[in-house]
Design a protein around this motif. Structure first.
Motif, PDB file in Angstrom:
ATOM      1  N   SER A  21       0.843  -1.194   0.000  1.00 21.80           N
ATOM      2  CA  SER A  21       0.000   0.000   0.000  1.00 21.80           C
ATOM      3  C   SER A  21       0.878   1.243   0.000  1.00 21.80           C
ATOM      4  CB  SER A  21      -0.912   0.008   1.235  1.00 21.80           C
ATOM      5  OG  SER A  21      -1.808  -1.087   1.216  1.00 21.80           O
ATOM      6  N   LEU A  22       1.977   1.186   0.756  1.00 23.00           N
ATOM      7  CA  LEU A  22       2.925   2.307   0.769  1.00 23.00           C
ATOM      8  C   LEU A  22       3.563   2.498  -0.602  1.00 23.00           C
ATOM      9  CD1 LEU A  22       4.638   4.458   2.272  1.00 23.00           C
ATOM     10  CD2 LEU A  22       6.262   2.616   2.827  1.00 23.00           C
ATOM     11  N   ALA A  42       3.917  16.585 -11.131  1.00 21.93           N
ATOM     12  CA  ALA A  42       3.045  17.310 -12.058  1.00 21.93           C
ATOM     13  C   ALA A  42       2.703  18.698 -11.527  1.00 21.93           C
ATOM     14  CB  ALA A  42       1.766  16.511 -12.299  1.00 21.93           C
ATOM     15  N   VAL A  43       2.399  18.776 -10.222  1.00 25.06           N
ATOM     16  CA  VAL A  43       2.017  20.056  -9.622  1.00 25.06           C
ATOM     17  C   VAL A  43       3.188  21.033  -9.614  1.00 25.06           C
ATOM     18  CG1 VAL A  43       1.333  21.191  -7.469  1.00 25.06           C
ATOM     19  CG2 VAL A  43       0.167  19.107  -8.206  1.00 25.06           C
ATOM     20  N   ASP A  70      11.305  12.306  -4.963  1.00 25.31           N
ATOM     21  CA  ASP A  70      11.588  10.925  -4.565  1.00 25.31           C
ATOM     22  C   ASP A  70      12.570  10.853  -3.407  1.00 25.31           C
ATOM     23  OD1 ASP A  70       9.861  10.109  -6.483  1.00 25.31           O
ATOM     24  OD2 ASP A  70      11.352   9.224  -7.824  1.00 25.31           O
ATOM     25  N   LEU A  71      13.469  11.841  -3.293  1.00 21.29           N
ATOM     26  CA  LEU A  71      14.388  11.870  -2.157  1.00 21.29           C
ATOM     27  C   LEU A  71      13.612  12.100  -0.862  1.00 21.29           C
ATOM     28  CD1 LEU A  71      17.336  11.828  -1.188  1.00 21.29           C
ATOM     29  CD2 LEU A  71      17.381  14.320  -1.510  1.00 21.29           C
ATOM     30  N   VAL A  72      12.662  13.028  -0.894  1.00 21.88           N
ATOM     31  CA  VAL A  72      11.823  13.276   0.283  1.00 21.88           C
ATOM     32  C   VAL A  72      11.001  12.035   0.620  1.00 21.88           C
ATOM     33  CG1 VAL A  72       9.916  14.658   1.203  1.00 21.88           C
ATOM     34  CG2 VAL A  72      11.715  15.761  -0.141  1.00 21.88           C
ATOM     35  N   LEU A  73      10.438  11.391  -0.391  1.00 23.54           N
ATOM     36  CA  LEU A  73       9.648  10.180  -0.170  1.00 23.54           C
ATOM     37  C   LEU A  73      10.508   9.028   0.344  1.00 23.54           C
ATOM     38  CD1 LEU A  73       7.314  10.209  -3.318  1.00 23.54           C
ATOM     39  CD2 LEU A  73       6.709  10.749  -0.951  1.00 23.54           C
ATOM     40  N   PHE A  74      11.785   9.011  -0.045  1.00 26.97           N
ATOM     41  CA  PHE A  74      12.700   7.973   0.419  1.00 26.97           C
ATOM     42  C   PHE A  74      12.883   8.065   1.933  1.00 26.97           C
ATOM     43  CE2 PHE A  74      17.105   6.759   1.477  1.00 26.97           C
ATOM     44  CZ  PHE A  74      17.095   5.443   1.067  1.00 26.97           C
ATOM     45  N   PHE A  75      13.120   9.276   2.429  1.00 22.93           N
ATOM     46  CA  PHE A  75      13.320   9.456   3.868  1.00 22.93           C
ATOM     47  C   PHE A  75      12.014   9.258   4.638  1.00 22.93           C
ATOM     48  CE2 PHE A  75      17.109  11.719   2.348  1.00 22.93           C
ATOM     49  CZ  PHE A  75      18.063  11.184   3.196  1.00 22.93           C
ATOM     50  N   PHE A 101       1.908   7.142  -6.644  1.00 20.99           N
ATOM     51  CA  PHE A 101       0.932   8.162  -7.046  1.00 20.99           C
ATOM     52  C   PHE A 101       1.281   9.538  -6.474  1.00 20.99           C
ATOM     53  CE2 PHE A 101      -1.792   4.341  -7.602  1.00 20.99           C
ATOM     54  CZ  PHE A 101      -2.100   4.538  -8.952  1.00 20.99           C
ATOM     55  N   THR A 102       1.833   9.556  -5.247  1.00 20.68           N
ATOM     56  CA  THR A 102       2.239  10.832  -4.650  1.00 20.68           C
ATOM     57  C   THR A 102       3.356  11.468  -5.459  1.00 20.68           C
ATOM     58  OG1 THR A 102       1.634  10.075  -2.429  1.00 20.68           O
ATOM     59  CG2 THR A 102       3.137  11.941  -2.574  1.00 20.68           C
ATOM     60  N   SER A 103       4.310  10.654  -5.883  1.00 17.28           N
ATOM     61  CA  SER A 103       5.414  11.154  -6.687  1.00 17.28           C
ATOM     62  C   SER A 103       4.906  11.756  -7.992  1.00 17.28           C
ATOM     63  CB  SER A 103       6.407  10.026  -6.977  1.00 17.28           C
ATOM     64  OG  SER A 103       7.437  10.476  -7.831  1.00 17.28           O
ATOM     65  N   ALA A 104       4.029  11.023  -8.670  1.00 19.33           N
ATOM     66  CA  ALA A 104       3.494  11.509  -9.943  1.00 19.33           C
ATOM     67  C   ALA A 104       2.718  12.810  -9.748  1.00 19.33           C
ATOM     68  CB  ALA A 104       2.603  10.446 -10.570  1.00 19.33           C
TER      69      ALA A 104
END
Length: 281
Positions: free
Chosen positions: A227-228, A241-242, A259-264, A234-237
């Motif tokens: 789920s993560l 885009a925004v 993606d770096l922020v999402l990685f941490f 989807f959050t990255s995409a």
């Protein structure tokens, strides 16, 4: 069994306590002792400090206790913040030289910081005991061993992510090669799905067994993990885009930052909500 053994790294004159000098630590706790208190004499701990730790251990011998001397130096704060990020626990002084360790938490000849980290990983409660004494010597800089023990879990997380990245890239190239006869859009979609599924399974397996050493079953952690993965995708995409619409910066550069922020953030989510459920306050 209510006796507590005091282990020091230098000789002291504390006749009211059972003291043993063992600079390299202990191999085992004698059978008739509730636990041990490790004391680094050079850091200015007093007999009253040790007595307070013994009292705490006797009151609740299921917890590991850390002596906390007020020290607002930048080095200690940075170490504390890093410890909070890596191990999800707010501890003022994980490098404390005064530890009260019950029998069920003790590890043979282990580095004190390693015992603290291990206790948290095994869901033991770690509690700090405020001390009135002050440091008689300046706090030494973190050693290479301290830093390695502190970041060991995160280092394994990075290596796990890199391994799954290699699997993703190699499988992507393999599928592209094997299905080169297909239309390019179909070929790319197929390669993306196959490589992402297998790389995610590899990442999940390594993170569960090696990085976070989670011993629970697979059904709940796997559901949370995948789920993560979907949420991050989807959050990255969405964010790319925004931000692209708002700034006009190159999409690849935006994706790298997002993606770096999402990685941490993903590390914290996996540590706290997917592979570890602790009872520690």
């Amino acid at each position: 069994m209510n006796s507590v053994l005091v282990v020091v790294n230098e000789a002291v004159d504390w006749p009211e306590m059972e003291v043993v000098v063992a600079p390299d630590g202990l191999d085992a706790i004698p059978t008739d002792y509730l636990g041990v208190v490790f004391v680094d004499i050079s850091k200015g701990y007093t007999q009253a400090d040790v007595a307070r730790m013994i009292t705490a251990l006797r009151a609740d011998p299921t917890k590991l206790y850390l002596g906390y001397q007020p020290d607002y130096s930048l080095g200690r704060r940075l170490f504390s913040w890093a410890f909070l990020f890596i191990h999800s626990r707010r501890i003022h002084d994980a490098r404390s030289g005064l530890l009260a360790i019950p029998r069920n938490v003790f590890e043979e000849s282990a580095h004190p910081l390693k015992m603290v980290i291990s206790a948290i990983r095994k869901q033991h409660v770690v509690e700090e005991v405020y001390l009135d004494s002050e440091l008689q010597t300046s706090r030494s800089a973190s050693t290479g061993k301290d830093l390695f023990l502190l970041f060991q879990t995160f280092i394994k997380y990075v290596l796990s992510s890199f391994s799954s990245f290699l699997v993703d890239i190699l499988l992507f190239q393999l599928v592209i090669y094997l299905f080169g006869h297909l239309d390019s859009d179909v070929r790319i979609l197929l390669a993306t799905v196959v490589s992402r599924v297998f790389s995610s399974v590899v990442n999940y397996t390594i993170n569960k067994r090696v990085v976070f050493q989670n011993e629970d079953g697979h059904s709940v952690p796997a559901l949370k993990y995948f789920s993560l993965v979907l949420a991050e995708m989807f959050t990255s995409a969405f964010l790319v885009a925004v931000v692209y619409r708002l700034t006009g910066f190159p999409e690849t550069a935006i994706k790298l930052l997002v993606d770096l922020v999402l990685f941490f953030s993903g590390y914290i989510v996996e540590k706290v909500f997917i592979f570890e459920n602790t009872k520690n306050d």
